[in-house]
Write an enzyme that holds these catalytic residues in place. Structure first.
Site, PDB file in Angstrom:
ATOM      1  N   ARG A  41       0.827  -1.230   0.000  1.00 23.02           N
ATOM      2  CA  ARG A  41       0.000   0.000   0.000  1.00 23.02           C
ATOM      3  C   ARG A  41       0.848   1.262   0.000  1.00 23.02           C
ATOM      4  O   ARG A  41       0.485   2.267  -0.595  1.00 23.02           O
ATOM      5  CB  ARG A  41      -0.893   0.041   1.263  1.00 23.02           C
ATOM      6  CG  ARG A  41      -2.043  -0.930   1.282  1.00 23.02           C
ATOM      7  CD  ARG A  41      -2.853  -0.762   2.570  1.00 23.02           C
ATOM      8  NE  ARG A  41      -2.107  -1.184   3.770  1.00 23.02           N
ATOM      9  CZ  ARG A  41      -2.094  -2.423   4.255  1.00 23.02           C
ATOM     10  NH1 ARG A  41      -2.797  -3.351   3.649  1.00 23.02           N
ATOM     11  NH2 ARG A  41      -1.408  -2.735   5.336  1.00 23.02           N
ATOM     12  N   CYS A 130       3.682  -2.478  25.578  1.00 23.17           N
ATOM     13  CA  CYS A 130       3.874  -1.103  26.068  1.00 23.17           C
ATOM     14  C   CYS A 130       3.525  -0.925  27.552  1.00 23.17           C
ATOM     15  O   CYS A 130       4.295  -0.340  28.319  1.00 23.17           O
ATOM     16  CB  CYS A 130       3.070  -0.125  25.223  1.00 23.17           C
ATOM     17  SG  CYS A 130       1.369  -0.635  24.942  1.00 23.17           S
ATOM     18  N   HIS A 243       0.010   6.374  27.847  1.00 25.89           N
ATOM     19  CA  HIS A 243      -0.749   5.467  28.713  1.00 25.89           C
ATOM     20  C   HIS A 243      -0.551   5.866  30.177  1.00 25.89           C
ATOM     21  O   HIS A 243       0.515   6.368  30.560  1.00 25.89           O
ATOM     22  CB  HIS A 243      -0.232   4.032  28.583  1.00 25.89           C
ATOM     23  CG  HIS A 243      -0.563   3.339  27.298  1.00 25.89           C
ATOM     24  ND1 HIS A 243      -1.345   3.864  26.311  1.00 25.89           N
ATOM     25  CD2 HIS A 243      -0.196   2.090  26.873  1.00 25.89           C
ATOM     26  CE1 HIS A 243      -1.454   2.986  25.318  1.00 25.89           C
ATOM     27  NE2 HIS A 243      -0.757   1.905  25.637  1.00 25.89           N
ATOM     28  N   GLN A 316       3.359   6.006  25.157  1.00 29.07           N
ATOM     29  CA  GLN A 316       3.235   4.637  24.630  1.00 29.07           C
ATOM     30  C   GLN A 316       4.103   4.438  23.385  1.00 29.07           C
ATOM     31  O   GLN A 316       4.701   3.376  23.210  1.00 29.07           O
ATOM     32  CB  GLN A 316       1.758   4.356  24.295  1.00 29.07           C
ATOM     33  CG  GLN A 316       1.465   2.937  23.842  1.00 29.07           C
ATOM     34  CD  GLN A 316       1.545   2.777  22.345  1.00 29.07           C
ATOM     35  OE1 GLN A 316       1.231   3.696  21.587  1.00 29.07           O
ATOM     36  NE2 GLN A 316       1.982   1.606  21.901  1.00 29.07           N
TER      37      GLN A 316
HETATM   38  P1  A2P Z   1       1.297   0.410   5.465  1.00 28.45           P
HETATM   39  O1  A2P Z   1       1.345   1.871   5.813  1.00 28.45           O
HETATM   40  O2  A2P Z   1       1.820   0.134   4.090  1.00 28.45           O
HETATM   41  O3  A2P Z   1      -0.032  -0.217   5.741  1.00 28.45           O
HETATM   42  P2  A2P Z   1       0.255   1.221  12.666  1.00 28.45           P
HETATM   43  O4  A2P Z   1       0.604   0.316  13.818  1.00 28.45           O
HETATM   44  O5  A2P Z   1       0.434   2.653  12.961  1.00 28.45           O
HETATM   45  O6  A2P Z   1      -1.103   0.885  12.120  1.00 28.45           O
HETATM   46  O7  A2P Z   1       1.301   0.881  11.457  1.00 28.45           O
HETATM   47  C1  A2P Z   1       1.466  -0.417  10.934  1.00 28.45           C
HETATM   48  C2  A2P Z   1       2.701  -0.457  10.046  1.00 28.45           C
HETATM   49  O8  A2P Z   1       2.871  -1.798   9.595  1.00 28.45           O
HETATM   50  C3  A2P Z   1       2.571   0.386   8.792  1.00 28.45           C
HETATM   51  O9  A2P Z   1       3.833   0.880   8.412  1.00 28.45           O
HETATM   52  C4  A2P Z   1       2.068  -0.616   7.765  1.00 28.45           C
HETATM   53  O10 A2P Z   1       2.379  -0.286   6.434  1.00 28.45           O
HETATM   54  C5  A2P Z   1       2.880  -1.815   8.172  1.00 28.45           C
HETATM   55  N1  A2P Z   1       2.250  -3.044   7.689  1.00 28.45           N
HETATM   56  C6  A2P Z   1       1.008  -3.495   7.945  1.00 28.45           C
HETATM   57  N2  A2P Z   1       0.793  -4.678   7.322  1.00 28.45           N
HETATM   58  C7  A2P Z   1       1.938  -4.978   6.648  1.00 28.45           C
HETATM   59  C8  A2P Z   1       2.372  -6.064   5.825  1.00 28.45           C
HETATM   60  N3  A2P Z   1       1.558  -7.092   5.541  1.00 28.45           N
HETATM   61  N4  A2P Z   1       3.617  -6.040   5.328  1.00 28.45           N
HETATM   62  C9  A2P Z   1       4.453  -5.008   5.599  1.00 28.45           C
HETATM   63  N5  A2P Z   1       4.115  -3.949   6.363  1.00 28.45           N
HETATM   64  C10 A2P Z   1       2.881  -3.934   6.901  1.00 28.45           C
END
Ligand code: A2P
Length: 347
Positions: A41, A130, A243, A316
């Site tokens: 994404r 956390c 938190h 947190q």
């Molecule tokens: P992306 O921005 O492309 O969705 P948070 O905890 O703030 O929600 O962030 C989650 C982080 O983990 C984001 O950087 C998200 O990227 C990444 N992420 C979520 N799912 C995947 C995946 N399947 N592979 C790699 N990165 C991921």
């Protein structure tokens, strides 16, 4: 810390990922090359690090070639999918998810408490939950003087624990409510603005949720004290990123309050915040953006001769996640623990 190392952040676009970037710059971490990884994404988007634009890449099989340290904060399933591949490619993974925390071969580290556990790592080091980190740094100085028998803790957890999208959702809900509109909940299960609810992680047969059991099991592992009894009630509150916790601690013998205050005031990673005259104690707005866990209202438990009560607030995203992970990385560099033994591949 002299050697410059290659770092990859897995989850670089998330709330913790962004804080990791800030802390790497703020703490002048010795970086040779920085790779930013996320899901498809975000592939192709850019992130600014020290006024340099870095392109975010979708994580893939060759992402970890030549990487020394992976700071992973992309959720448990992503860590499960990639951590061992990263270790096989020669990296040490500091994992912020719960995927490996209770694995006997994976050290679970809070550098102020158990840095020695890093020595035996086999490629993956887990960053604790956390709420557990925040409570741990506050009460460990007392445990070192007199072993803690039992802890009863209640948490007041911010939206940040559910990620950047939960924080955004909380703001939108607040605006909608003030505008007289119905708030929509899509990331957290219920509206969090002007509301609170028991933590939404899965419940077990005893009636405890997963988040509460993390506090029980992870505290025992980090303190290397399997006998400590912990009972937790975790609650989500309408706060963005710090938190708070009320902690009741029971010892075998009475623990003088003044001694506890002295120990906490001198402890690393903790700041005593108490103004009894003006009734001023730690608040989430004061803890936000701060490194230390703020502790106050240390007092004798009037219901138990061997009990103490205290109140704490901690950021947190910082000490509860990103800062602790960076401190682990600094520890690895300081103690020259980056090389991974052959056994790492079979973690
Ligand atoms: P992306 O921005 O492309 O969705 P948070 O905890 O703030 O929600 O962030 C989650 C982080 O983990 C984001 O950087 C998200 O990227 C990444 N992420 C979520 N799912 C995947 C995946 N399947 N592979 C790699 N990165 C991921």
């Amino acid at each position: 810390m002299s050697k410059n190392v290659n770092i990859a952040i897995l989850g670089a676009t998330g709330a913790v990922g962004k804080e990791l970037l800030e802390l790497l710059a703020e703490r002048k971490f010795p970086i040779k090359n920085l790779k930013l990884l996320a899901s498809p994404r975000s592939a192709g988007s850019t992130v600014t690090f020290k006024s340099q634009e870095i392109i975010v890449e979708a994580v893939q099989d060759n992402s970890f070639e030549d990487v020394d340290i992976v700071l992973a904060s992309a959720g448990g399933s992503t860590s499960k999918a990639w951590a061992k591949k990263a270790v096989a490619a020669g990296a040490v993974v500091i994992d912020n998810s719960s995927a490996f925390r209770m694995d006997d071969t994976v050290p679970l580290i809070v550098p102020e408490i158990n840095p020695e556990a890093a020595v035996n790592h086999q490629g993956i080091i887990a960053n604790p939950n956390c709420t557990t980190i925040l409570m741990g740094v506050a009460i460990y100085p007392l445990h070192q003087i007199q072993p803690i028998k039992r802890v009863v803790v209640a948490t007041y957890q911010s939206a940040s624990g559910a990620g950047a999208r939960a924080m955004e959702e909380a703001k939108i809900q607040a605006r909608d409510i003030l505008d007289g509109k119905e708030p929509k909940a899509e990331i957290l299960p219920y509206p969090i603005a002007f509301n609170l609810f028991p933590h939404n992680s899965p419940l077990d047969d005893q009636g405890y949720c997963e988040e509460e059991m993390k506090m029980v099991n992870e505290t025992r592992k980090i303190f290397n004290s399997p006998e400590i009894r912990v009972s937790a009630t975790c609650v989500r509150v309408p706060i963005l990123r710090a938190h708070s916790e009320t902690v009741n601690i029971e010892f075998e013998q009475p623990f003088p309050v003044e001694k506890a205050r002295e120990l906490i005031a001198a402890a690393p990673g903790v700041k005593l915040v108490e103004d009894w005259q003006s009734n001023y104690f730690p608040m989430p707005i004061d803890a936000t953006g701060q490194d230390p866990v703020l502790v106050g209202r240390i007092r004798q438990d009037i219901s138990h001769d061997c009990g103490l009560e205290l109140w704490l607030c901690g950021d947190q995203i910082r000490k509860g996640a990103a800062l602790n992970a960076i401190q682990i990385a600094e520890l690895l560099l300081d103690k020259n623990l980056l090389s991974v033994s052959d056994s790492a591949v079979s973690v």
